[in-house]
Write a protein that holds these residues in place. Structure first.
Motif, PDB file in Angstrom:
ATOM      1  N   ALA A 249       0.834  -1.222   0.000  1.00 15.84           N
ATOM      2  CA  ALA A 249       0.000   0.000   0.000  1.00 15.84           C
ATOM      3  C   ALA A 249       0.860   1.259   0.000  1.00 15.84           C
ATOM      4  O   ALA A 249       0.553   2.237  -0.689  1.00 15.84           O
ATOM      5  CB  ALA A 249      -0.918  -0.020   1.220  1.00 15.84           C
TER       6      ALA A 249
ATOM      7  N   GLY B 278      -4.397   0.673  -2.375  1.00 20.22           N
ATOM      8  CA  GLY B 278      -3.308   0.026  -1.647  1.00 20.22           C
ATOM      9  C   GLY B 278      -3.278  -1.475  -1.795  1.00 20.22           C
ATOM     10  O   GLY B 278      -2.219  -2.108  -1.717  1.00 20.22           O
ATOM     11  N   GLU B 279      -4.449  -2.090  -1.969  1.00 22.19           N
ATOM     12  CA  GLU B 279      -4.487  -3.557  -2.138  1.00 22.19           C
ATOM     13  C   GLU B 279      -5.644  -3.937  -3.055  1.00 22.19           C
ATOM     14  O   GLU B 279      -6.446  -3.066  -3.425  1.00 22.19           O
ATOM     15  CB  GLU B 279      -4.629  -4.243  -0.780  1.00 22.19           C
ATOM     16  CG  GLU B 279      -5.837  -3.795  -0.009  1.00 22.19           C
ATOM     17  CD  GLU B 279      -5.875  -4.392   1.393  1.00 22.19           C
ATOM     18  OE1 GLU B 279      -6.995  -4.589   1.893  1.00 22.19           O
ATOM     19  OE2 GLU B 279      -4.792  -4.662   1.963  1.00 22.19           O
TER      20      GLU B 279
ATOM     21  N   GLY C 256      -5.464  -2.367  -7.740  1.00 22.93           N
ATOM     22  CA  GLY C 256      -4.668  -2.544  -6.520  1.00 22.93           C
ATOM     23  C   GLY C 256      -3.640  -3.654  -6.607  1.00 22.93           C
ATOM     24  O   GLY C 256      -3.137  -4.112  -5.582  1.00 22.93           O
TER      25      GLY C 256
ATOM     26  N   GLN D 195       1.801   1.931  -3.494  1.00 30.80           N
ATOM     27  CA  GLN D 195       0.678   2.135  -4.418  1.00 30.80           C
ATOM     28  C   GLN D 195       0.045   3.515  -4.236  1.00 30.80           C
ATOM     29  O   GLN D 195      -0.209   4.228  -5.208  1.00 30.80           O
ATOM     30  CB  GLN D 195      -0.412   1.077  -4.142  1.00 30.80           C
ATOM     31  CG  GLN D 195      -0.092  -0.319  -4.593  1.00 30.80           C
ATOM     32  CD  GLN D 195      -0.336  -0.496  -6.080  1.00 30.80           C
ATOM     33  OE1 GLN D 195       0.612  -0.456  -6.867  1.00 30.80           O
ATOM     34  NE2 GLN D 195      -1.582  -0.661  -6.477  1.00 30.80           N
ATOM     35  N   GLU D 196      -0.213   3.851  -2.970  1.00 31.25           N
ATOM     36  CA  GLU D 196      -1.054   5.025  -2.717  1.00 31.25           C
ATOM     37  C   GLU D 196      -0.457   6.356  -3.183  1.00 31.25           C
ATOM     38  O   GLU D 196      -1.170   7.179  -3.760  1.00 31.25           O
ATOM     39  CB  GLU D 196      -1.470   5.045  -1.237  1.00 31.25           C
ATOM     40  CG  GLU D 196      -2.555   3.991  -1.001  1.00 31.25           C
ATOM     41  CD  GLU D 196      -2.733   3.612   0.465  1.00 31.25           C
ATOM     42  OE1 GLU D 196      -1.969   4.118   1.311  1.00 31.25           O
ATOM     43  OE2 GLU D 196      -3.635   2.788   0.731  1.00 31.25           O
TER      44      GLU D 196
END
Ligand code: SF4
Ligand code: SF4
Length: 509
Positions: free
Chosen positions: A33, A43-44, A174, A36-37
């Motif tokens: 996460a 995040g997932e 995600g 990603q964020e």
């Protein structure tokens, strides 16, 4: 050395027999996460990932009409099947370009075509399931987006673009790739892929200046954040310290010095790489590119020059003006942007650089056309300049140059095996196997001409070869930067003569 079977280099290349599922286990680490964020991705894996993925696919097909054309137009002629280095090196049929495309195409057909909605089995359409998503994650990270297959496809279908779209869809639900997304985050936070902060970068450049002065007796400058310089050089951060990359940076500095062109690096735009392209994300590619525009404006430069980096040049040549333009504040007499090879070759042609070629006589050289330069950009003002210009520079500063077989260079070049966001240790097996066709071609010139060194103009190719050459019995140090050859042979006109070598009275640039 390896816990997998390294392909054997043969007398002549062969098309291998298929081995179903042999690379199904190969998947890079998934981004957490925290990686990603910051890039604007979940995040997932989302609970409703399937709906989001289908929606994203529709959005991309609407936005990029080429994608829809590629998904609609394959006639299964088979011309691309044996053209991918990953298929040749791994023997996995899903690494045939058409099969890779079909992983996305079958889902596109199911949800976006009349026949696929009502007669799915007849047209090879399939539901989007977890198994399909796993296959996407595995096999769209076994494509280096090199575009070799598109050269041989009668319809020009570009699997690279399909891979980028697939990765963009996976990020949107995600399931992003750790290596790429972590690196893009570092560029946003610190300015470069390596996470090298400004003080460390300044120290490194000062160290390079001292080394070059010790070596040549000349104060060649490697400036950082100097306002009013004519040129902003944007180069891959590997150039700041790793061998053989840094030898290329030393060469750029000597070229600027000898030509009397003031230049600077930027701590804000201390990275040429743009991994936003690898994950297919226009927004992240734009954010990474904007740093270059901002640095150019803050420093008040007149020109932007890119160092040796394949995909960075693809983004710069093909997209920089759209992503971060207009660059109407730069000197219109020069291309925006310009490649360091264009600059060096232009100076050679104007007679502003002189070389002692014999200083490279310990090497017999061949040139690896990096796929992003060869098939996704150009150099100079003539078609094919991206093939001619690097070779002209090599021949200007070396006596011994031999090309690899014609079907492995220029537009038909093989990828190094580590491009497209795959230069990560969790994909080592894929990287080694994917390097096989290039190693096979290298073996040919080693045997025929006694070639000792492979020249490249891409940071990823250089790093990939340094790791993979030994798997095929070659020396890891046989990979060299093109501007390393320039650096070795260039005659610095203000260098002390032999009899006063110890006099350190060199002029400033
Ligand atoms: S773009 Fe390159 S890596 Fe991807 S399928 Fe085509 S040949 Fe293979
Ligand atoms: S060469 Fe083009 S049309 Fe032929 S199978 Fe491959 S992608 Fe399809």
């Amino acid at each position: 050395m390896a816990d997998f079977e390294v392909p054997v280099l043969r007398e002549y290349p062969i098309i291998p027999k298929l081995k179903e599922g042999t690379m199904a286990h190969s998947s890079p680490y998934v981004a957490k996460a925290v990686m990603q964020e910051p890039l604007g991705f979940p995040g997932e894996l989302l609970d409703n990932w399937k709906e989001v993925a289908i929606e994203k696919m529709g959005e991309l097909c609407g936005k990029y009409r080429s994608l829809q054309v590629y998904l609609d137009s394959c006639v299964k002629c088979g011309a691309c099947t044996d053209k991918c280095h990953y298929y040749l090196g791994t023997t996995d049929p899903k690494n045939m370009p058409v099969a890779r495309q079909d992983l996305l195409r079958k889902v596109y057909r199911r949800y976006f075509t009349f026949a696929g909605k009502y007669f799915p089995k007849l047209v090879g359409a399939a539901d989007l399931t977890e198994e399909v998503l796993d296959d996407w994650y595995s096999y769209f990270h076994q494509c280096s987006q090199c575009r070799r297959c598109s050269v041989f496809c009668p319809y020009g279908i570009d699997t690279a673009e399909i891979s980028m779209a697939a990765r963009e869809i996976m990020d949107a639900v995600g399931k992003g790739q750790k290596y790429c997304n972590e690196i893009i985050g570092k560029v946003f936070k610190i300015g470069n892929n390596l996470g090298l902060p400004e003080p460390a970068l300044r120290d490194t450049l000062e160290g390079i200046e001292e080394d070059v002065e010790d070596d040549t007796g000349v104060k060649v400058r490697y400036p950082l954040d100097e306002k009013g310089a004519e040129v902003l050089l944007v180069t891959p951060s590997a150039d700041f310290f790793a061998e053989p990359h840094v030898d290329g940076l030393i060469g750029y500095g000597k070229v600027f010095h000898e030509a009397g062109i003031s230049w600077t690096l930027s701590s804000k735009a201390s990275e040429a790489a743009n991994f936003g392209m690898f994950i297919g994300s226009y927004e992240n590619m734009r954010r990474v590119s904007m740093r270059i525009r901002e640095a150019a404006l803050e420093l008040g430069v007149k020109r932007i020059v890119f160092g040796e980096c394949g995909h960075a040049w693809r983004v710069a040549y093909s997209f920089l003006n759209t992503l971060a333009g207009p660059f109407d504040f730069l000197d219109p007499r020069y291309p925006v942007p310009q490649h360091i090879c264009e600059l060096t070759n232009g100076l050679i042609k104007e007679g502003k650089l002189k070389f002692d070629k014999s200083l490279n006589d310990d090497m017999k050289l061949t040139f690896h056309d990096s796929c992003n330069v060869a098939r996704a950009s150009r150099m100079g003002d003539k078609p094919g300049g991206q093939f001619v210009i690097p070779r002209e520079i090599i021949k200007a500063c070396c006596n011994h140059f031999y090309d690899m077989p014609a079907d492995t260079i220029h537009e038909s070049t093989y990828c190094c095996g580590g491009g497209g966001g795959l230069l990560t240790d969790d994909l080592m097996e894929l990287r080694v196997k994917g390097a096989m066709p290039r190693m096979q071609a290298l073996k040919t010139v080693v045997e025929e001409h006694g070639v000792t060194n492979l020249v490249a103009i891409c940071a990823i190719c250089k790093s990939q070869f340094a790791k993979t050459l030994p798997y095929y019995g070659f020396d890891m140090n046989s990979i060299v930067s093109l501007h390393q050859l320039v650096s070795n042979a260039i005659i610095l006109s203000d260098a002390p003569k032999d009899d006063d070598e110890n006099d350190d009275d060199g002029d400033d640039a």
